[in-house]
Design a protein around this motif. Structure first.
Motif, PDB file in Angstrom:
ATOM      1  N   LEU A  72       0.819  -1.217   0.000  1.00 14.06           N
ATOM      2  CA  LEU A  72       0.000   0.000   0.000  1.00 14.06           C
ATOM      3  C   LEU A  72       0.854   1.270   0.000  1.00 14.06           C
ATOM      4  N   ASN A  73       2.167   1.077  -0.046  1.00 18.71           N
ATOM      5  CA  ASN A  73       3.124   2.190  -0.056  1.00 18.71           C
ATOM      6  C   ASN A  73       3.204   2.898   1.299  1.00 18.71           C
ATOM      7  N   TYR A  74       3.039   2.132   2.373  1.00 23.98           N
ATOM      8  CA  TYR A  74       3.201   2.615   3.735  1.00 23.98           C
ATOM      9  C   TYR A  74       4.382   1.886   4.370  1.00 23.98           C
ATOM     10  N   SER A  75       4.937   2.466   5.393  1.00 26.19           N
ATOM     11  CA  SER A  75       6.032   1.830   6.126  1.00 26.19           C
ATOM     12  C   SER A  75       5.488   0.992   7.275  1.00 26.19           C
ATOM     13  N   PHE A  76       6.186  -0.096   7.549  1.00 24.66           N
ATOM     14  CA  PHE A  76       5.872  -0.979   8.675  1.00 24.66           C
ATOM     15  C   PHE A  76       7.207  -1.517   9.167  1.00 24.66           C
ATOM     16  N   VAL A  77       7.666  -0.998  10.291  1.00 24.49           N
ATOM     17  CA  VAL A  77       8.978  -1.349  10.815  1.00 24.49           C
ATOM     18  C   VAL A  77       8.803  -1.991  12.188  1.00 24.49           C
ATOM     19  N   ILE A  78       9.466  -3.118  12.372  1.00 21.34           N
ATOM     20  CA  ILE A  78       9.437  -3.808  13.657  1.00 21.34           C
ATOM     21  C   ILE A  78      10.733  -3.490  14.394  1.00 21.34           C
ATOM     22  N   CYS A  79      10.617  -3.158  15.679  1.00 22.95           N
ATOM     23  CA  CYS A  79      11.816  -2.811  16.437  1.00 22.95           C
ATOM     24  C   CYS A  79      11.841  -3.532  17.781  1.00 22.95           C
ATOM     25  N   CYS A  80      13.011  -3.485  18.401  1.00 17.46           N
ATOM     26  CA  CYS A  80      13.217  -3.964  19.781  1.00 17.46           C
ATOM     27  C   CYS A  80      12.910  -5.452  19.945  1.00 17.46           C
ATOM     28  N   MET A  81      13.193  -6.222  18.925  1.00 15.13           N
ATOM     29  CA  MET A  81      12.948  -7.658  18.963  1.00 15.13           C
ATOM     30  C   MET A  81      13.967  -8.321  19.891  1.00 15.13           C
ATOM     31  N   GLN A  82      13.499  -9.104  20.827  1.00 12.33           N
ATOM     32  CA  GLN A  82      14.364  -9.831  21.751  1.00 12.33           C
ATOM     33  C   GLN A  82      15.149 -10.906  20.992  1.00 12.33           C
ATOM     34  N   MET A  97      13.275 -10.968   5.124  1.00 15.16           N
ATOM     35  CA  MET A  97      12.292 -10.268   4.306  1.00 15.16           C
ATOM     36  C   MET A  97      11.520  -9.202   5.089  1.00 15.16           C
ATOM     37  N   MET A  98      11.873  -9.044   6.362  1.00 15.63           N
ATOM     38  CA  MET A  98      11.181  -8.075   7.197  1.00 15.63           C
ATOM     39  C   MET A  98      12.077  -6.874   7.472  1.00 15.63           C
ATOM     40  N   ASN A  99      11.446  -5.751   7.747  1.00 10.06           N
ATOM     41  CA  ASN A  99      12.160  -4.523   8.073  1.00 10.06           C
ATOM     42  C   ASN A  99      12.238  -4.435   9.595  1.00 10.06           C
ATOM     43  N   VAL A 100      13.378  -4.861  10.162  1.00 17.99           N
ATOM     44  CA  VAL A 100      13.560  -4.946  11.608  1.00 17.99           C
ATOM     45  C   VAL A 100      14.745  -4.079  12.016  1.00 17.99           C
ATOM     46  N   THR A 101      14.560  -3.298  13.071  1.00 16.32           N
ATOM     47  CA  THR A 101      15.646  -2.482  13.617  1.00 16.32           C
ATOM     48  C   THR A 101      15.824  -2.807  15.098  1.00 16.32           C
ATOM     49  N   PRO A 102      17.034  -2.624  15.611  1.00 15.01           N
ATOM     50  CA  PRO A 102      17.281  -2.935  17.024  1.00 15.01           C
ATOM     51  C   PRO A 102      16.615  -1.962  17.994  1.00 15.01           C
ATOM     52  N   THR A 103      16.435  -0.704  17.585  1.00 16.35           N
ATOM     53  CA  THR A 103      15.902   0.300  18.515  1.00 16.35           C
ATOM     54  C   THR A 103      14.727   1.055  17.913  1.00 16.35           C
ATOM     55  N   LEU A 104      13.961   1.655  18.787  1.00 13.95           N
ATOM     56  CA  LEU A 104      12.833   2.483  18.376  1.00 13.95           C
ATOM     57  C   LEU A 104      13.307   3.692  17.573  1.00 13.95           C
ATOM     58  N   SER A 105      14.389   4.294  17.984  1.00 13.62           N
ATOM     59  CA  SER A 105      14.941   5.453  17.289  1.00 13.62           C
ATOM     60  C   SER A 105      15.294   5.114  15.835  1.00 13.62           C
ATOM     61  N   GLU A 106      15.899   3.948  15.624  1.00 14.12           N
ATOM     62  CA  GLU A 106      16.246   3.533  14.263  1.00 14.12           C
ATOM     63  C   GLU A 106      14.995   3.250  13.437  1.00 14.12           C
ATOM     64  N   ALA A 107      13.968   2.737  14.072  1.00 11.93           N
ATOM     65  CA  ALA A 107      12.709   2.501  13.363  1.00 11.93           C
ATOM     66  C   ALA A 107      12.116   3.823  12.898  1.00 11.93           C
ATOM     67  N   TRP A 108      12.144   4.836  13.764  1.00  9.93           N
ATOM     68  CA  TRP A 108      11.659   6.163  13.385  1.00  9.93           C
ATOM     69  C   TRP A 108      12.433   6.681  12.179  1.00  9.93           C
ATOM     70  N   ASP A 109      13.752   6.493  12.210  1.00 10.17           N
ATOM     71  CA  ASP A 109      14.596   6.950  11.100  1.00 10.17           C
ATOM     72  C   ASP A 109      14.209   6.267   9.791  1.00 10.17           C
ATOM     73  N   VAL A 111      11.262   5.007   8.940  1.00 11.10           N
ATOM     74  CA  VAL A 111       9.976   5.545   8.485  1.00 11.10           C
ATOM     75  C   VAL A 111      10.191   6.903   7.819  1.00 11.10           C
ATOM     76  N   GLN A 112      10.973   7.753   8.429  1.00  8.27           N
ATOM     77  CA  GLN A 112      11.195   9.084   7.861  1.00  8.27           C
ATOM     78  C   GLN A 112      11.948   9.001   6.541  1.00  8.27           C
ATOM     79  N   MET A 113      12.942   8.121   6.440  1.00  5.39           N
ATOM     80  CA  MET A 113      13.670   7.962   5.177  1.00  5.39           C
ATOM     81  C   MET A 113      12.749   7.425   4.082  1.00  5.39           C
ATOM     82  N   GLU A 114      11.901   6.471   4.428  1.00  7.19           N
ATOM     83  CA  GLU A 114      10.973   5.925   3.438  1.00  7.19           C
ATOM     84  C   GLU A 114       9.946   6.967   3.011  1.00  7.19           C
ATOM     85  N   GLU A 115       9.519   7.813   3.933  1.00  8.73           N
ATOM     86  CA  GLU A 115       8.606   8.911   3.582  1.00  8.73           C
ATOM     87  C   GLU A 115       9.266   9.854   2.570  1.00  8.73           C
TER      88      GLU A 115
END
Length: 127
Positions: A72-82, A97-109, A111-115
């Motif tokens: 749908l051309n939206y971002s969906f980022v998973i973060c802070c996975m144990q 195949m998933m968009n996973v980041t270690p921290t919430l801050s990186e997930a925000w980044d 989303v903003q880059m994809e925007e």
């Protein structure tokens, strides 16, 4: 399913608060995303910080939800996975195949880059 929802300027931050995500939670998860997806902002950052175990059906639901958002051309980022959860996703061959980041801050980044990328690509499509 226990969740915390926090709406930011560019995305909804969803924190799953249950320690175990079971197969019978998939319908609740899908329903929650369908509600969130109908109101701006349309991007999602999903925090799995509290999650210690994810059953196979829920793993698939997370992967499919992420794919649906990107279609749908939206971002969906998973973060802070144990680490234990990350290992399960890796063994199921879903992690790559998933968009996973270690921290919430990186997930925000992300989303903003994809925007920004979507905005730039939209400018090129208009030419």
């Amino acid at each position: 399913m226990n969740v915390k929802l926090d709406t930011k300027e560019k995305f909804h931050e969803i924190s799953l608060l249950d320690g175990v995500l079971t197969a019978n939670m998939t319908a609740d998860f899908a329903e929650m995303l369908s509600v969130v997806q109908k109101q701006p902002p349309f991007n999602v950052v999903l925090s799995l910080e509290q999650v210690q175990e994810v059953h196979a059906d829920m793993q698939q639901a997370l992967a499919q939800a992420q794919q649906a958002y990107y279609e749908l051309n939206y971002s969906f980022v998973i973060c802070c996975m144990q680490p234990a959860v990350e290992e399960v996703f890796d063994k199921a061959e879903l992690l790559e195949m998933m968009n996973v980041t270690p921290t919430l801050s990186e997930a925000w980044d992300i989303v903003q880059m994809e925007e920004i990328e979507r905005e730039l690509m939209g400018d090129f499509d208009a030419e």
